[in-house]
Design a protein around this motif. Sequence first.
Motif, PDB file in Angstrom:
ATOM      1  N   ASP A 112      34.959  14.770 -31.457  1.00 27.07           N
ATOM      2  CA  ASP A 112      34.260  13.960 -32.113  1.00 27.07           C
ATOM      3  C   ASP A 112      34.458  14.419 -33.784  1.00 27.07           C
ATOM      4  O   ASP A 112      35.294  15.164 -34.208  1.00 27.07           O
ATOM      5  N   ARG A 155      34.050  18.673 -32.255  1.00 18.77           N
ATOM      6  CA  ARG A 155      33.612  19.225 -30.954  1.00 18.77           C
ATOM      7  C   ARG A 155      34.439  18.462 -29.976  1.00 18.77           C
ATOM      8  O   ARG A 155      34.609  17.265 -29.947  1.00 18.77           O
ATOM      9  N   LEU A 158      35.040  16.938 -26.020  1.00 19.44           N
ATOM     10  CA  LEU A 158      34.611  16.456 -24.716  1.00 19.44           C
ATOM     11  C   LEU A 158      35.781  16.501 -23.839  1.00 19.44           C
ATOM     12  O   LEU A 158      36.643  15.806 -24.025  1.00 19.44           O
ATOM     13  N   GLY A 174      37.567  15.642 -20.300  1.00 16.56           N
ATOM     14  CA  GLY A 174      37.588  14.863 -18.887  1.00 16.56           C
ATOM     15  C   GLY A 174      36.831  13.334 -19.026  1.00 16.56           C
ATOM     16  O   GLY A 174      35.832  13.396 -19.637  1.00 16.56           O
ATOM     17  N   THR A 200      34.842  12.035 -16.816  1.00 14.08           N
ATOM     18  CA  THR A 200      33.357  11.978 -16.480  1.00 14.08           C
ATOM     19  C   THR A 200      32.271  12.556 -17.523  1.00 14.08           C
ATOM     20  O   THR A 200      31.563  11.862 -18.070  1.00 14.08           O
ATOM     21  N   VAL A 201      32.809  13.676 -18.185  1.00 13.93           N
ATOM     22  CA  VAL A 201      32.056  14.198 -19.105  1.00 13.93           C
ATOM     23  C   VAL A 201      32.079  13.313 -20.159  1.00 13.93           C
ATOM     24  O   VAL A 201      30.874  13.161 -20.778  1.00 13.93           O
ATOM     25  N   GLU A 240      29.763  10.008 -19.477  1.00 18.21           N
ATOM     26  CA  GLU A 240      28.340  10.407 -19.417  1.00 18.21           C
ATOM     27  C   GLU A 240      27.836  10.558 -20.896  1.00 18.21           C
ATOM     28  O   GLU A 240      26.749  10.192 -21.027  1.00 18.21           O
ATOM     29  N   PHE A 241      28.640  11.426 -21.525  1.00 16.94           N
ATOM     30  CA  PHE A 241      28.023  11.633 -22.991  1.00 16.94           C
ATOM     31  C   PHE A 241      27.823  10.220 -23.631  1.00 16.94           C
ATOM     32  O   PHE A 241      27.015  10.099 -24.488  1.00 16.94           O
ATOM     33  N   GLU A 276      24.847   8.642 -22.695  1.00 18.41           N
ATOM     34  CA  GLU A 276      23.440   8.937 -23.246  1.00 18.41           C
ATOM     35  C   GLU A 276      23.323   8.785 -24.777  1.00 18.41           C
ATOM     36  O   GLU A 276      22.413   8.747 -25.194  1.00 18.41           O
ATOM     37  N   ARG A 331      28.875   5.454 -10.225  1.00 17.35           N
ATOM     38  CA  ARG A 331      29.588   6.711 -10.438  1.00 17.35           C
ATOM     39  C   ARG A 331      30.472   7.144  -9.121  1.00 17.35           C
ATOM     40  O   ARG A 331      31.424   7.741  -9.234  1.00 17.35           O
TER      41      ARG A 331
END
Lengths: 230, 230
Positions: A55, A59, A61, A63, A65-66, A69-70, A73, A96
């Motif tokens: 980002d 930072r 992230l 994979g 899935t990670v 999901e991020f 959210e 999912r």
Amino acid sequence: MPTLYHHPMSAASRFIRLVLSEYGFQVDFVEEQTWEMRREFLAINPAGTIPVYIDDNMRALCGATVISEFLDEVHGILKRDRRLLAEDPFHRAEIRRLTEWFLQKLEQDVTRPLVRELVHKVHMPPSLGGGAPDSKVLRTARGNVRQHMKYLSWLAGSRQWLAGDRLSYADLSAGAAVSILDYMGEIDWADLPAAKEWYQRLKSRPSFRPLLTERVRGLTPVSHYADLDF
Amino acid sequence: MPTLYHHPMSAASRFIRLVLSEYGFQVDFVEEQTWEMRREFLAINPAGTIPVYIDDNMRALCGATVISEFLDEVHGILKRDRRLLAEDPFHRAEIRRLTEWFLQKLEQDVTRPLVRELVHKVHMPPSLGGGAPDSKVLRTARGNVRQHMKYLSWLAGSRQWLAGDRLSYADLSAGAAVSILDYMGEIDWADLPAAKEWYQRLKSRPSFRPLLTERVRGLTPVSHYADLDF
């Protein structure tokens, strides 16, 4: 601008590219050959897998899935009827389950072995396993394609989109994997009218366009790859 | 009461059992030998994987990620400081990254091959691949244990719990896998003081007790398996 480490023949990478595009986000792309196990890349993601999303504050992230999901959210929740995960917990569970199916089970049974044999091994040094495709691996994976496409066709025939009424992560993960298999000419669409109709609808979305115009070094796609009416 | 299809030597199953226990939920257990590919079980989860959670309304949730995300959405969110996922999206991402690490990467590199060779193959008919353990597979997996335990020890030495200040899915997924490897005597704790201290703390929790008293048919655990001070 955020950066996405990806590979054009990685279903998980294509999935995140589709999600970002559906949500209207722009990112810089860095192509990563994960089999090279680059030290700098392993410092970012010790698992050595793609996609990795960096980002604006650097930072990482790691994979699909990670990342997905991020993104749900932080951004998806604001998208109302364009949100790519449902509101209801059971509906989310089904989305999912299918996303995991396409990015893990289909990946393991079909996509990863075919891409490894037909794309990566050409560029890999023999010390890392490079060389000619293994015909036994190809045969097994191609047998699995048929089973998986039957399941996809059954899903497509019983729902508007794969996890229900609305486009979701289930479609984008399925489309990501299917587009790679289709590029390599591994899908016989003749007996799959429901899956074909679903894929035509998905393929026509603007988010799909960059994937359809992209070409992989040393591998020409089947003639119908970019046709919206194939 | 809800039902959990599981296997005592499946890290993903142990992870969900720990989560349910930490949240104070009771479930009925059904032990599933996934290599049998039972038709009735495949009708519930076409992927054929465990764990599968059947709720009171007979709705199935398939796979540890799907179940743990569902439990967080429906119950975890009400648990305040006992919630097993964080509130902050980046912190959640780190917990998910580690959970995926232990349930997928460690699973693929170490846990699955060791359990298959040392537990399942004894009971499998030769037609499904049963027989004596493959020493080459054992050697590779055992080499990988050391690398993975070094990483776990580094994590345990730099954080109170594995994804930060509080117990989370990261600890329960790591503990689930480590407890299986420890049962089989595959972990040499001598050079891993930080990982050992973390595992002692985890092992002392009431949620761990049922795992420590359970025995697998035909396989005796190492003598220190259930010791809280090993």
